[in-house]
Design an enzyme around this catalytic site. Structure first.
Site, short mmCIF file in Angstrom:
data_model
loop_
_atom_site.label_atom_id
_atom_site.label_comp_id
_atom_site.label_asym_id
_atom_site.label_seq_id
_atom_site.Cartn_x
_atom_site.Cartn_y
_atom_site.Cartn_z
N ALA A 88 -11.16 21.21 -0.22
CA ALA A 88 -12.19 20.71 -1.26
C ALA A 88 -13.51 21.65 -1.34
O ALA A 88 -14.01 22.04 -2.55
CB ALA A 88 -12.18 19.31 -1.21
N CYS A 126 -13.57 5.49 2.13
CA CYS A 126 -12.64 4.76 2.82
C CYS A 126 -12.86 4.67 4.38
O CYS A 126 -12.14 4.13 5.14
CB CYS A 126 -11.39 4.97 2.40
SG CYS A 126 -10.93 6.63 3.11
N1 SAH Z 1 -7.28 9.77 -4.83
C1 SAH Z 1 -6.06 9.49 -4.34
C2 SAH Z 1 -6.02 9.05 -2.54
C3 SAH Z 1 -6.76 10.19 -1.87
S1 SAH Z 1 -6.43 10.32 -0.30
C4 SAH Z 1 -5.23 8.51 -5.09
O1 SAH Z 1 -5.73 7.72 -5.87
O2 SAH Z 1 -3.79 8.48 -4.76
C5 SAH Z 1 -7.30 11.80 0.44
C6 SAH Z 1 -6.63 13.10 -0.11
O3 SAH Z 1 -7.61 14.23 0.44
C7 SAH Z 1 -5.40 13.10 0.66
O4 SAH Z 1 -4.07 13.70 -0.29
C8 SAH Z 1 -5.39 14.51 1.54
O5 SAH Z 1 -4.46 15.37 1.46
C9 SAH Z 1 -6.85 15.25 0.97
N2 SAH Z 1 -7.58 16.00 2.00
C10 SAH Z 1 -7.82 15.80 3.13
N3 SAH Z 1 -8.82 16.81 3.62
C11 SAH Z 1 -9.09 17.75 2.52
C12 SAH Z 1 -9.61 18.76 2.06
N4 SAH Z 1 -10.73 19.37 3.24
N5 SAH Z 1 -9.68 19.63 1.25
C13 SAH Z 1 -9.00 18.92 0.07
N6 SAH Z 1 -8.25 17.97 0.11
C14 SAH Z 1 -8.20 17.09 1.41
#
Ligand code: SAH
Length: 389
Positions: free
Chosen positions: A273, A333
């Protein structure tokens, strides 16, 4: 059979009397008997009043997890009654059998989480007492629901605190998927291979809430997992959705979900991200709506300052790619990060970025994650909507 008695130090009973369900090890004066890991103990105040019955662990900070005010044997009957009560609530709330069926302490089943996807069940066990009784729990699930499959998703790192190894197993049935419908969007959920127990039910109401900002918008779904928010925004009329997650598997399932729903306006990207944000900042790309739903930033109370700095940095970046007048839907969260702390951090990131915020809406997890008013630990999800001028 005599039940071991955990006597609290003087004046340590108020929190328990108000409905909190944990006894911390430093609150114990003495113990009558020699309870072992996962044994049932009675908790009494310094004045010897009975406060309840719970599961004991001799080596954890949470020494007793209370599950009942009166004595009850945690046998098949007990689990049957507790799960039936949990089920009644979910059936009252939801039209279809897709929900968090049991949410640990909040359903008076400390350390037991069960997600239901129709006839598939994903179980997460977070306490040694539940681990010891998991055979009973699986039998009760079988008796109550005749499931097609039950999966053990015991990959949480918090298990280590209870001395439990991480594991993942098919208890019975095969590796199957189930189609969950969320107000017109279909998600193909994989309870054995998806993250956690397969799907994030906690954000369900927040995803529906977000739809009102979709029509005609350019939306970024950051930390999208399998497209939870993104697909909801697409179906609600977004002009374009960009969904970013670092997990290959999550993104390939998101693509599958987009296909199933015949959604063409979504661009998916496997990316970190922060990399994505940096690239967008460098190229001047901006969005009308940004959804920001990162994983937890905290493991324990000690990590709070680092987590706060992490949220600040993330939001400073997000404000650079959010158009003036754009909508930010952001969530934390992280346990240990209080709602006020989270909002303060977002506000200070906005200030630093020269943006003025209008807070539009605050919410928590959907109601299949009940909160015990006396137990703030049962509330972890903070969801906040802003317009950023
Ligand atoms: N919004 C989603 C849930 C998100 S959970 C829903 O409503 O279903 C958080 C997500 O962040 C996970 O899928 C995980 O793979 C991702 N994640 C964790 N670290 C990350 C990073 N550094 N960059 C991008 N995605 C990441």
């Amino acid at each position: 059979m005599t039940i071991p008695v955990v006597h609290l130090k003087k004046k340590e009973e108020n929190r328990i009397l108000s409905g909190h369900l944990w006894v911390f090890s430093n609150e114990i004066q003495k113990i009558d008997g020699v309870p072992e890991i996962g044994d049932v103990v009675e908790v009494r105040s310094g004045r010897n009043e009975s406060l309840g019955f719970g599961f004991y662990h001799p080596r954890t900070l949470i020494a007793v997890r209370i599950f009942s005010k009166e004595f009850v044997e945690p046998d098949a009957d007990f689990f049957m009654r507790r799960l039936t009560s949990a089920l009644q609530l979910r059936e009252q709330i939801f039209k279809t059998p897709f929900y968090r069926l049991a949410y640990g302490e909040s359903d008076f089943l400390p350390g037991l989480i069960i997600d239901r996807f129709g006839s598939l069940f994903g179980v997460q066990i977070l306490s040694a007492a539940m681990e010891r009784r998991k055979g009973i729990i699986f039998d009760v699930l079988k008796g109550l629901f005749s499931p097609e499959a039950v999966y053990e998703r015991n990959e949480s790192s918090t298990r280590a605190l209870e001395g439990l190894p991480q594991s993942k197993a098919i208890v019975y049935g095969d590796e199957l998927s189930a189609d969950y419908g969320e107000e017109g969007v279909v998600f193909r959920v994989h309870p054995f291979t998806g993250q956690k127990t397969g799907f994030y039910f906690d954000q369900r109401y927040n995803r529906i809430f977000s739809r009102q900002f979709a029509p005609g918008s350019e939306v970024l779904d950051l930390f999208s997992n399998e497209g939870g928010f993104g697909l909801n925004m697409a179906i609600a009329g977004a002009a374009k959705v960009t969904a970013v997650d670092s997990s290959d598997l999550a993104v390939s399932n998101m693509k599958l979900n987009a296909e199933i729903n015949r959604i063409n306006c979504i661009d998916t990207e496997v990316s970190d991200a922060y990399d994505f944000l940096n690239r967008s900042i460098a190229s001047g790309r901006k969005f009308d709506v940004v959804i920001c739903d990162p994983p937890s930033f905290t493991r324990n109370r000690k990590s709070v300052p680092v987590a706060k700095a992490g949220y600040r940095r993330l939001h400073e970046m997000v404000f650079q790619i959010l158009k003036r007048g754009g909508i930010l839907l952001t969530a934390s969260c992280s346990h240990h990060i209080l709602r006020q702390t989270f909002e303060d951090v977002v506000a200070s990131a906005a200030l630093k970025s020269g943006r003025t915020l209008q807070l539009l809406h605050r919410a928590g997890a959907s109601p299949d994650h009940p909160v015990l008013p006396a137990m703030p630990e049962t509330e972890y999800l903070k969801f906040t909507a802003y317009r950023a001028l």
